[in-house]
Structures are given as structure tokens and as C-alpha cells.
Design an enzyme around this catalytic site. Sequence first.
Site, mmCIF file in Angstrom:
data_model
loop_
_atom_site.group_PDB
_atom_site.id
_atom_site.type_symbol
_atom_site.label_atom_id
_atom_site.label_comp_id
_atom_site.label_asym_id
_atom_site.label_seq_id
_atom_site.Cartn_x
_atom_site.Cartn_y
_atom_site.Cartn_z
ATOM 1 N N HIS A 1 7.351 6.529 1.559
ATOM 2 C CA HIS A 1 7.180 5.078 1.168
ATOM 3 C C HIS A 1 6.373 4.271 1.901
ATOM 4 O O HIS A 1 6.470 4.843 3.190
ATOM 5 C CB HIS A 1 7.858 4.701 0.531
ATOM 6 C CG HIS A 1 8.850 3.172 0.000
ATOM 7 N ND1 HIS A 1 8.129 2.970 -1.403
ATOM 8 C CD2 HIS A 1 9.551 2.207 -0.068
ATOM 9 C CE1 HIS A 1 7.518 2.034 -1.946
ATOM 10 N NE2 HIS A 1 9.012 1.609 -0.964
ATOM 11 N N ASP B 1 9.809 -5.135 -0.208
ATOM 12 C CA ASP B 1 9.153 -3.818 -1.197
ATOM 13 C C ASP B 1 7.647 -4.208 -2.178
ATOM 14 O O ASP B 1 9.108 -4.617 -3.237
ATOM 15 C CB ASP B 1 10.238 -3.165 -1.200
ATOM 16 C CG ASP B 1 9.669 -1.507 -1.315
ATOM 17 O OD1 ASP B 1 8.258 -1.864 -1.959
ATOM 18 O OD2 ASP B 1 9.969 -1.100 -1.065
ATOM 19 N N CYS C 1 2.754 2.912 -4.194
ATOM 20 C CA CYS C 1 3.768 1.798 -2.610
ATOM 21 C C CYS C 1 2.616 1.262 -1.642
ATOM 22 O O CYS C 1 2.825 0.395 -1.190
ATOM 23 C CB CYS C 1 4.901 2.414 -2.199
ATOM 24 S SG CYS C 1 4.139 4.827 -1.537
#
Length: 681
Positions: A469, A485, A425
Site C-alpha cells: 500500500h 490515506d 493507492c
Amino acid sequence: MKPLSRDARDTVFLLATIAAIVLPHAGHLPLWASAITALVLLWRGLLAWRQQPLPGRALLLLVLLVAGSLTWLTHRTLLGREAGITMLVMLLALKTLELRARRDAFVVFFLGFFLVLTQFLYSQSLLTAAWMLVAVWALLSAVVLAQMPVGQPSLALAARHAARTTLYGLPVMLLLFLLFPRIAPLWGVPADAVGRTGLSNQLDFGAMAEIANDDAIALRLRFGADLRGAPPPPDARYFRGPVLSRFDGRSWRVEGSVGADTLQPQGRPLVYELTMEPLRIGVLPLLEMSPGAPGSELGLDGLTLRRGPELQWQSPRPITERLRLRAEAYAQYQAGAEQRPAALRPWLELPAGFNPRSLAWARALRAEPRFAALDETRLAPALAAALLAHIRANEFLYTLSPGRYGQTSPHLIDEFWFDRRLGFCEHFSAAFVVMLRAMGVPARIVTGFQGLDPAAQDGYWIVRNSNAHAWAEYWVPGRGWQRADPTAAIAPQRIEQGLALRPAAGALERLSPALWPQLRRGWETLNNRWQQLVLNYSRQNQFDLLQSLGFERPDWAALGRVGAAVIALLALAGGAWTLWQSRPHDAWSRQRERLLRELHAWGIDAAAHEAPSRWAARLQARHGAVAAPAAGLLLALERARYAAPSSAATREGWRQRRRWLREFRAAGRMLRSKPSEPIPS
């Protein structure tokens, strides 16, 4: 083998108890402190086993000086929590080499009890509490043994006495737990976590891989006004933590903007309850988006949180206590739409001389004709969509083992975007933000948590440290900050299913994939009960208790009145218990006390240690034949007292005693109504 003497046995037992108390501290103590403590305890146990004399004070003083010097060199102070606990452990261990008298033993006991308390400065978990309970029981048993200087009392006997005494004090402990004021920050000093979440004011490229092995619980949640509702959809399970803007080519850091984002919530809020473990971060990770004006304050168990400029609640210090609160979140909102260009400059800055290929690629993408006709409201979303499409269309791979970036080149983004294309991420979010900034779009990295466990535990939805995250936000004129995202573009299951970061399976998981999750779930459910019922018992719970007792407006004054009333009742109960203990409780002792009062009223100098026949002789010597009925009753009493009991006497015992007492008092009245007739000599 020759059995141990009582002194040696008690000493070995005490040393084992001290070892059990010190053991949980081994992870916090310097290595040299743990080693010296172990050597001293083993040495003292060997001396007790061999019944050899203790060392002289000169040697003890030398070891103490060495321990103090090492403490200073390690902590650069002899004060404070870490240095103080180190010295306390050293003093406790060295004091065992001075066990020459009972007073020395009591010093060891007091140091041991205090060291038990210090363990809760590091952890208040159920496992820690259970271990410390056993340690306290062992210490109390050692205290009981010290109070039995004669004979050979067994360890089991001492343990039973210690357990019984503890049970006597259990009601008082429970009342103190329920009514003792929860005064922050004193009540919230202990912390179970040591900053393992990876959430901080700085993010190094690849740092989040370190938390893949940490499945510890970070947050527990219940949703809905009745706390029994369903969680929000997967794309709304973002918990906002630190917002990172400053990029130096390798690390991202927090640097507040010139302005402050305002929030305009839309629609109906989602109500939920959040229990946060002591994560030692400076931000309260609430579900996006929580309402609040920039600069507003939130008081929470003595901790004042302030609404930061980037729409998160910031703490003036790392949050080291377990917090529980009810909050609201809006799935639809507009944030920062009123920002001016001067306030957006920090979100456009890039370090000079880094990632030339990425900057050139971004400028080329921005110059493509398809973007030329777009107005400023549509341009930023189109550029963001183009970046996400590029990630999907090329051979990017989401992995927790991308290798280390920056070993051969300082251009980390170039290496990720063009050469290796491996990451998770933070790699995707960092590259996404750099590309947007290079195209003139304000952007930033947001860290926090995303996702939940697939099923609730004991009514709570779980967010783990491995759910940490990183995602991105970019700014659109008139619409404000928009979430993007990039991880969802390459690993949609990570977001849609809320999957946590997962390392390679361990040996137990490979052997039985279902066993380890079941064991962990059972333990976490039990630990959650402990945390919710005990550790999270807060000031508001105390006020709720007062309200259930009839107080319309419970406050500190009402709590003080209830506490004072409880203390007064305990004092009265203690006085009544003491008075009851001072009186005889068996039938013979009570009867003897009544007889002595009667005899003293008749003028007979009777003593408690004398037999009834002696009382009868004195009675007849003073009153003569008039006292014969009463003397006969005393003699009968002596025969009944010391003769072998019969079954008939046992069945009629109570009635016989009552009949005998009536006859004795009747004989006494007759004796008082007639003049004394001394027996002639």
C-alpha cells in the site's frame, strides 16, 4: 523388447536423479544452460539404452569450452553464485558422458549432493525441502547400487538400504540441527523471495499493479504479551516501509531529509511478534509507530538495523533472510514536531515544468477565503480535508486497471486528477502529495503494507504481498507528521476491511470460489509450521533449549560445552557399536567362541572352521580315555547342531545349552585333574 542390462538400468536411473536435482534450478539458470543440460542427459540416456560407446574427450572438451564461454558472456564472470551454479550444472551434465569407471560415478554423486545444497540458496520452502529429500534419497540409492558390483540388485533393494542408512544417521542430524551455532549472515543467506513486493526505494506511477497477482505471504503476526491477543483496529494496521520524497515527474525516490524525525509515543504500546519473509527490501516493515531514537541500532540475528530519519528501521543491505522478532507499536504518537523549516524543504520540492494544471488548481484552492483566517496549526489539516472531500465528491474510481499514464503527455498528475480519474493507492497518494506541496504544505509518500487476512491461520495473522500500500503524510507545525490515506476516501472498504489488491478471478476461483482459498489456507498453515519450527529455529531457541536443560545463563560457551559433550557421547556410542559389531551375535557363534577358548586352554589346537567331531578326535588323541566325557559332549553338540530340529528340542533349547555347557566344563575340570592317557597305537 530386450531387457536393459544392469549397467544401462543404473545409468538411466542416475540420469533421472540428476534431472530431478537440476529441475528446480531451471528458473535460475540461463535458458541455454537448461537446454544444453537437457540435451546432454537425453543423449547419455540414449547411449545407455542402445549400449553404444561414449563420446571422445575432444568432443567433451569442446562442449565444456562452449559452456564456459556462454557463462562468461551471460554473467561476465566465472566466479560468484550465479556463474558458479551454472558451471556446476554444466560439469555435472558433461561428467555423465565419462561414466567409464566407479570413480567417475562417485564424482557425479559428489557433484549431485553439492548441487542439492545450492538449491537452498534460492528457496528453503517446505516444497523445496521435500523435493530435495527425494533427490537425496535417489542419489543415496545410486551410491548403494555402485557399492553392489556383483549380481542384479533391484532398485527397491537399494532404496531400502539407502533409507535405512539415512535413518541411522537421523539422530545425529537432529542433534546437529539443535546445537550447531546459528552464525549470521551464513545462516541467513538463502532467500525465498526475489523482490516481488513492489516495496523499494523507487515507485513508478502504476507499478503496484504488478503485485496484484502475488498472494505470497510477506508477514506473519501474533499480538499481545501472550501472543494470543486480537489485532489492532483496521485504521491502525499500517506497516511502515520506505518513505519517498523526491519526485521527478514520473517516479518517486527515497531522499533523506536534512533533519531527523523524533518520535514521542503516547499511551500504552501494542506488543506483537512479527515473522518477515525474505522480501529483499532495505527496510523492516514494522507496525506504526515503533519506538526508537534516530540513529539508534537494532541487532537482529547478525543483521544490524539503524533507525532512519523518517521513522523506519533501515538495513545496510536487502533483507534476504527470514526474520522473527518481538516489537512494540504505538497507535497514538507525535512524530517530527520539532522539525525546522530548513529540514522540511525536501518535502516541498516539485519538478519544474510538470503538471501545470494541478499546480494552478492547488494554488486556487489555497487562495479560497475559507482558509485565509486559519492559523498555521489548522491550515494544513483543513487543506488535506479539502483534498479528500474533492476526491469523494468527484467521479474518481479505485481500480487496478487504470490504463497506462504518460503515453501522450508527461504530466501524469494532471492526466489523473482532471482527465481519467482512474487509479489505485499510489495514484491517489502521489496526487495528494503533489497538491499539498503546491499549497506550501510539506508532504511525502509512505509505502508499506496495510491490512491483514480476515481470519488467522494456525494462530498467525497474515499480511500478503498484495497488501502492499501507499499513503501520505503531511506536516503540521507543533504536531508533526500526520497520516492521510486518500484511498480511504474513494475505497473505504480497502482500509476498513484490510482487503488486499485483487486481480480478476482465475479459472479455479470462478469454478469453485471457496475451494481455492481452502486449499491455499491448508498449504500455508503447513508451510507456516515448517517455517516456525525449522527455518525460524534461531540462536535464541538454542539458548532457550539450554535453559530448559538447567543452564541458568545460556551463552555461546554453554552451547559449546553441550556440543562437545554430545560429540564425546556420539564418539563413545560409535566405539561401542563398532565393538559390538565385531563380536558374534548368534547363539552358535557365541558358543563356538567359548568352546574354542576352553579347548585352547586344554592345549588343543582347534580351529573355528572345523566341526565339533574334529575337535573331539583331537581331544581324545591328546588325553586318551580321560577326555571321553568331553569328546562325547562335542559329538552330541554336532548332532544337535546339524540334525533336524524337533519341537521338544526347540522348547528346551536354552535349558539344554546351559546344561550342556555345565557338563562340558565339569568334564574339562576332571580332565585337568587327571594325567593324560594317550590312546595306544
